[in-house]
Design a protein around this motif. Structure first.
Motif, PDB file in Angstrom:
ATOM      1  N   ILE A 139     -73.290  41.338   7.487  1.00 35.14           N
ATOM      2  CA  ILE A 139     -74.295  42.303   7.060  1.00 35.14           C
ATOM      3  C   ILE A 139     -74.731  43.049   8.306  1.00 35.14           C
ATOM      4  CG2 ILE A 139     -76.551  42.665   6.012  1.00 35.14           C
ATOM      5  CD1 ILE A 139     -76.233  39.875   4.731  1.00 35.14           C
TER       6      ILE A 139
ATOM      7  N   LEU B  36     -77.331  45.366   9.688  1.00 34.05           N
ATOM      8  CA  LEU B  36     -78.634  45.939   9.400  1.00 34.05           C
ATOM      9  C   LEU B  36     -78.866  47.136  10.314  1.00 34.05           C
ATOM     10  CD1 LEU B  36     -81.438  45.869   8.033  1.00 34.05           C
ATOM     11  CD2 LEU B  36     -82.184  44.418   9.931  1.00 34.05           C
TER      12      LEU B  36
ATOM     13  N   THR C 234     -81.176  49.922  11.824  1.00 34.57           N
ATOM     14  CA  THR C 234     -82.607  50.140  12.020  1.00 34.57           C
ATOM     15  C   THR C 234     -82.810  51.452  12.761  1.00 34.57           C
ATOM     16  OG1 THR C 234     -82.556  48.753  14.016  1.00 34.57           O
ATOM     17  CG2 THR C 234     -83.221  47.692  11.950  1.00 34.57           C
TER      18      THR C 234
ATOM     19  N   LEU D 296     -76.314  47.838   5.671  1.00 36.85           N
ATOM     20  CA  LEU D 296     -77.574  47.731   4.953  1.00 36.85           C
ATOM     21  C   LEU D 296     -78.685  48.444   5.713  1.00 36.85           C
ATOM     22  CD1 LEU D 296     -79.484  46.398   2.767  1.00 36.85           C
ATOM     23  CD2 LEU D 296     -79.663  44.445   4.345  1.00 36.85           C
ATOM     24  N   PHE D 297     -79.486  49.206   4.977  1.00 35.47           N
ATOM     25  CA  PHE D 297     -80.728  49.735   5.542  1.00 35.47           C
ATOM     26  C   PHE D 297     -81.858  49.344   4.595  1.00 35.47           C
ATOM     27  CE2 PHE D 297     -84.207  52.614   6.287  1.00 35.47           C
ATOM     28  CZ  PHE D 297     -84.241  52.693   7.679  1.00 35.47           C
ATOM     29  N   VAL D 298     -82.923  48.798   5.162  1.00 34.15           N
ATOM     30  CA  VAL D 298     -84.077  48.401   4.365  1.00 34.15           C
ATOM     31  C   VAL D 298     -85.233  49.345   4.674  1.00 34.15           C
ATOM     32  CG1 VAL D 298     -85.706  46.564   3.833  1.00 34.15           C
ATOM     33  CG2 VAL D 298     -83.327  46.000   4.381  1.00 34.15           C
TER      34      VAL D 298
ATOM     35  N   PRO E  29     -87.077  43.288   5.573  1.00 31.44           N
ATOM     36  CA  PRO E  29     -85.654  43.056   5.866  1.00 31.44           C
ATOM     37  C   PRO E  29     -85.225  41.607   5.709  1.00 31.44           C
ATOM     38  CG  PRO E  29     -86.605  44.527   7.490  1.00 31.44           C
ATOM     39  CD  PRO E  29     -87.740  44.039   6.643  1.00 31.44           C
TER      40      PRO E  29
ATOM     41  N   SER F  35     -82.642  40.155   2.587  1.00 33.98           N
ATOM     42  CA  SER F  35     -81.347  39.527   2.842  1.00 33.98           C
ATOM     43  C   SER F  35     -81.037  38.404   1.874  1.00 33.98           C
ATOM     44  CB  SER F  35     -81.326  38.974   4.272  1.00 33.98           C
ATOM     45  OG  SER F  35     -82.174  37.845   4.372  1.00 33.98           O
TER      46      SER F  35
ATOM     47  N   SER G 157     -79.149  39.884  -0.803  1.00 37.66           N
ATOM     48  CA  SER G 157     -78.139  40.870  -0.416  1.00 37.66           C
ATOM     49  C   SER G 157     -76.769  40.447  -0.898  1.00 37.66           C
ATOM     50  CB  SER G 157     -78.133  41.033   1.107  1.00 37.66           C
ATOM     51  OG  SER G 157     -77.733  39.831   1.724  1.00 37.66           O
TER      52      SER G 157
ATOM     53  N   TRP H 278     -75.240  38.175  10.346  1.00 36.90           N
ATOM     54  CA  TRP H 278     -76.191  39.278  10.283  1.00 36.90           C
ATOM     55  C   TRP H 278     -76.201  39.948  11.643  1.00 36.90           C
ATOM     56  CZ3 TRP H 278     -79.697  40.437   6.187  1.00 36.90           C
ATOM     57  CH2 TRP H 278     -80.603  41.458   6.478  1.00 36.90           C
TER      58      TRP H 278
ATOM     59  N   SER I  73     -77.522  43.251  14.005  1.00 32.62           N
ATOM     60  CA  SER I  73     -78.548  44.279  14.093  1.00 32.62           C
ATOM     61  C   SER I  73     -78.698  44.713  15.542  1.00 32.62           C
ATOM     62  CB  SER I  73     -79.888  43.739  13.579  1.00 32.62           C
ATOM     63  OG  SER I  73     -80.919  44.686  13.741  1.00 32.62           O
TER      64      SER I  73
ATOM     65  N   LEU J  62     -86.219  38.240  11.346  1.00 31.78           N
ATOM     66  CA  LEU J  62     -84.781  38.106  11.172  1.00 31.78           C
ATOM     67  C   LEU J  62     -84.282  36.766  11.696  1.00 31.78           C
ATOM     68  CD1 LEU J  62     -83.478  41.668  12.083  1.00 31.78           C
ATOM     69  CD2 LEU J  62     -83.974  40.714   9.836  1.00 31.78           C
TER      70      LEU J  62
END
Length: 427
Positions: free
Chosen positions: A5, A7, A9, A32-34, A77, A81, A84, A93, A95, A106
């Motif tokens: 995943i 992420l 940001t 993924l963007f939250v 975020p 997850s 997700s 994960w 990021s 996280l």
């Protein structure tokens, strides 16, 4: 095959994106963007939200061109997850470097069986990578700059790679811009990686070579205007550093410097970094005049009106308006920081707080009593008054440098101006 995943940001790009590149090399990828509730809370900054939505649309298009997609969710975020598409054991994960609050949340994902990997990409040199002997961070810029120049000489980190299998899943809609961006400035640039790269290429071709000569010329407006693209990671700061000369690299180093200060001193946006016993005035009328660009000091009012109109203010004007608020009006720098944060497209907590404290004399300036005279600054950096006339139309009929001191005009002429007298006596 490993599933990652990624992420997103503050790295809304596919070029020179370390987290995305490593994930693509490892196997399947879920980008993924939250939409964090902290971003879309009760008082979102409409200019930045509009730019963000542009950037997400662009990122989604780039990922679809590569055979993937961008999953968009709203909420926290770490909580997101858990539901997700690949939030399963033995996943990874990835990021970029994030703030302490989000980074701490996280870290809790490790309890779900996910391996959390943090990558660089928000700054040229990550906060904490350069440390002085016997200290946790650099408190003075010049020694940091000398070390930074060597650390920033690394080659580019590369593109996203290829051959990764995209995990098919519901991508989720982006919220309509009109819902979140009411009250935005009327003149805003397009957000996103494509627009950022066009802007970067044009500036490198036309103005980068003469940056040191024109950067402070208010009327020329030949600064890079890349601030918002750096703030949202639509353009790689490392790529830009490797493409420019020393003068602009120094500005990127200041940005990194403030990030490493904020990482070591998280209270930077709230507390004096170096308390000096300031006693601030609580003059609400003066503060409102400053915010509205009606102080009667043309160079200050021009900067404040540019901010509201464009979500941008020339860097020299930022220094002038900040000095006027904190040094002339003696109003708390936190008031100025809050107003800039509400309007600036490139609003960045670490960089903005560091700059405001530098001007106010509570930060990292080695000359804490430094004061910028708005009239001397105007004469030096807008000698013909063109910048003022562009943003203060009430004064458009005053020619030359006289526009900076309308209170010196003959009384009959002053009466024809729909412009206030200065709120303080600068003469």
């Amino acid at each position: 095959m490993d599933t990652s995943i990624v992420l997103f940001t503050r790295d809304l790009r596919v070029r020179d994106n370390p987290a995305l590149a490593q994930a693509c090399r490892a196997g399947r990828v879920v980008p993924l963007f939250v939409l964090d509730d902290a971003i879309l809370g009760r008082r979102p900054a409409p200019n930045r939200v509009r730019f963000l939505l542009d950037a997400l649309e662009c990122l989604r298009g780039s990922l679809r061109d590569a055979g993937g997609d961008l999953v968009v969710r709203r909420g926290d975020p770490a909580r997101t997850s858990r539901g997700s598409p690949s939030g399963r054991a033995r996943g990874r994960w990835r990021s970029p470097t994030t703030g302490r609050r989000r980074g701490g949340r996280l870290a809790s994902l490790r309890g779900l069986g996910l391996r959390v990997t943090v990558h660089p990409g928000v700054t040229v040199v990550p906060p904490g990578e350069l440390t002085p002997a016997g200290g946790d961070h650099y408190r003075v810029f010049t020694p940091y700059w000398r070390v930074w120049e060597r650390g920033a000489a690394a080659s580019g980190r590369g593109g996203p790679g290829g051959g990764a299998a995209a995990v098919r899943c519901g991508s989720g809609p982006l919220p309509p811009s009109r819902v979140l961006t009411g009250g935005a400035s009327p003149v805003l640039p397009e957000g996103g990686e494509r627009a950022g790269r066009r802007r970067m290429a044009a500036w490198l071709r036309r103005d980068a070579a003469v940056y040191d000569d024109v950067r402070d010329d208010l009327a020329a407006d030949r600064t890079s205007r890349l601030g918002p693209y750096l703030r949202f990671g639509c353009v790689s700061p490392l790529e830009l550093a490797n493409a420019t000369g020393e003068g602009f690299r120094r500005q990127l180093a200041w940005r990194d410097f403030h990030h490493q200060v904020a990482a070591a001193f998280p209270g930077l946006p709230r507390r004096d970094y170096r308390p000096r016993g300031h006693r601030w005035n609580r003059d609400r009328d003066a503060l409102e005049a400053w915010r509205d660009g009606t102080t009667g000091v043309p160079i200050v009012d021009a900067g404040m009106r540019q901010l509201r109109r464009e979500g941008f203010m020339h860097n020299r004007a930022r220094m002038i308006t900040a000095s006027f608020l904190t040094r002339n009006l003696r109003i708390d720098w936190r008031e100025g920081l809050a107003h800039f944060d509400a309007w600036l497209l490139d609003g960045d907590v670490a960089d903005d707080a560091g700059n405001w404290q530098w001007v106010a004399g509570t930060g990292n300036d080695t000359r804490p009593n430094r004061t910028l005279s708005p009239l001397r600054q105007a004469s030096r950096f807008d000698p013909a008054g063109e910048y003022v006339r562009a943003y203060v139309p009430e004064l458009a009929g005053i020619g030359g440098g006289a526009v900076h001191r309308p209170w010196r005009l003959p009384e009959e002429r002053r009466r024809t101006l729909d412009y206030p007298p200065p709120i303080i006596d600068l003469d």
